[in-house]
Design an enzyme around this catalytic site. Structure first.
Site, PDB file in Angstrom:
ATOM      1  N   ALA A 127       0.844  -1.195   0.000  1.00 34.39           N
ATOM      2  CA  ALA A 127       0.000   0.000   0.000  1.00 34.39           C
ATOM      3  C   ALA A 127       0.880   1.245   0.000  1.00 34.39           C
ATOM      4  O   ALA A 127       1.639   1.459   0.946  1.00 34.39           O
ATOM      5  CB  ALA A 127      -0.932   0.013   1.209  1.00 34.39           C
ATOM      6  N   PHE A 164      -1.613   4.093   3.760  1.00 33.97           N
ATOM      7  CA  PHE A 164      -2.557   3.318   4.559  1.00 33.97           C
ATOM      8  C   PHE A 164      -3.678   4.168   5.150  1.00 33.97           C
ATOM      9  O   PHE A 164      -4.489   3.652   5.912  1.00 33.97           O
ATOM     10  CB  PHE A 164      -1.818   2.600   5.690  1.00 33.97           C
ATOM     11  N   HIS A 179       6.418  16.094   2.764  1.00 32.56           N
ATOM     12  CA  HIS A 179       6.719  15.137   3.819  1.00 32.56           C
ATOM     13  C   HIS A 179       7.803  15.688   4.737  1.00 32.56           C
ATOM     14  O   HIS A 179       8.501  16.642   4.396  1.00 32.56           O
ATOM     15  CB  HIS A 179       7.180  13.802   3.229  1.00 32.56           C
ATOM     16  N   LYS A 198      12.225  11.639   5.438  1.00 30.38           N
ATOM     17  CA  LYS A 198      11.723  10.633   4.503  1.00 30.38           C
ATOM     18  C   LYS A 198      12.829  10.257   3.521  1.00 30.38           C
ATOM     19  O   LYS A 198      13.517  11.121   2.984  1.00 30.38           O
ATOM     20  CB  LYS A 198      10.495  11.163   3.761  1.00 30.38           C
TER      21      LYS A 198
END
Length: 253
Positions: free
Chosen positions: A111, A114, A141, A145
């Site tokens: 995924a 989520f 973000h 990350k």
């Protein structure tokens, strides 16, 4: 009880997954997997192979790093363990290759995001895509990350492209000034994608559509990692009923 192992259990997302699994009435956290060893109230292993050899595992949840996730998943699937993967940075070709390693009808569930809101954002973008000649994705973000663009942004661009029989009419890299290459973003299936990394964000994405005299902006914000947990638990509960490769939380919604 679904017996769950969490790879990357000492990371921010991993810790949230551990807490969510421990709070679920139908799941048992059998172990964690992480290179960072610590004093935790459950068995902790340094690798997936060691964990699977030592514990009975129904589902491996992976929130690690793009550089190690493929190796983790390959080991688990080869042992017949279902996988729920939230670590992004895996291409469709790599996902298909990993799923082919599965034994005992194990399933690889991947995924890009989520959160139910992000899944709906992508579905809304797919519905709007045929009606707007221009589309761009901007994702924001936190600065730690490890991959850019995000898996969610890449999946969104792919879904937009799949829903259209044309590409964006907006100017592309041919308009970039010398020395400023990349100003128009990365082109993912014909859709420009821009990545912002900064302290203060968890995860935000905007999908901007344009046509003559109008724009449509679809935005989703995640302010806390707990927003991912209902989707993670949904994946854990459903992955055992599937086999092969399943992509996207919408498959279980």
């Amino acid at each position: 009880m679904i017996k769950v192992a969490v790879a990357g259990c000492m990371g921010r997302m991993g810790q949230a997954v551990v807490k969510a699994v421990q709070s679920a009435d139908d799941m048992e956290l059998v172990c964690g997997i992480d290179l960072l060893q610590a004093d935790v109230p459950f068995p902790l292993y340094g690798g997936v192979a060691q964990a699977i050899e030592s514990e009975q595992v129904d589902v491996l949840v992976d929130f690690t790093q793009p550089s190690v996730v493929a190796g983790n998943v390959r080991v688990a699937l080869s042992a017949g363990v279902n996988c729920v993967v939230g670590t992004t940075g895996l291409s469709n070709d790599v996902l298909s290759e990993l799923a082919a390693c599965a034994t005992n009808d194990a399933c690889l569930f991947y995924a890009p995001n989520f959160t139910t809101g992000a899944v709906l954002m992508m579905q809304f973008a797919k519905a709007a895509a045929p009606y707007f000649p221009e589309a761009e994705v901007i994702e924001f973000h936190h600065c730690r990350k490890k991959d850019a663009p995000s898996g969610t942004a890449m999946r969104t661009a792919q879904m937009i492209a799949e829903a259209r029989d044309f590409t964006s009419t907006a100017p592309g890299s041919e308009t970039e000034l010398e020395g400023a290459e990349g100003a128009r973003g990365a082109l993912i299936d014909g859709v420009p994608v821009h990545s912002v990394r900064s302290m203060g964000y968890v995860a935000t994405q905007q999908v901007i559509f344009g046509s003559m005299g109008q724009t449509l902006t679809i935005t989703h914000d995640s302010w806390d990692r707990e927003s991912y947990m209902p989707g993670v638990l949904l994946g854990i509960r459903n992955v055992g009923e599937q086999k092969g490769l399943v992509v996207g939380l919408e498959s279980f919604m």
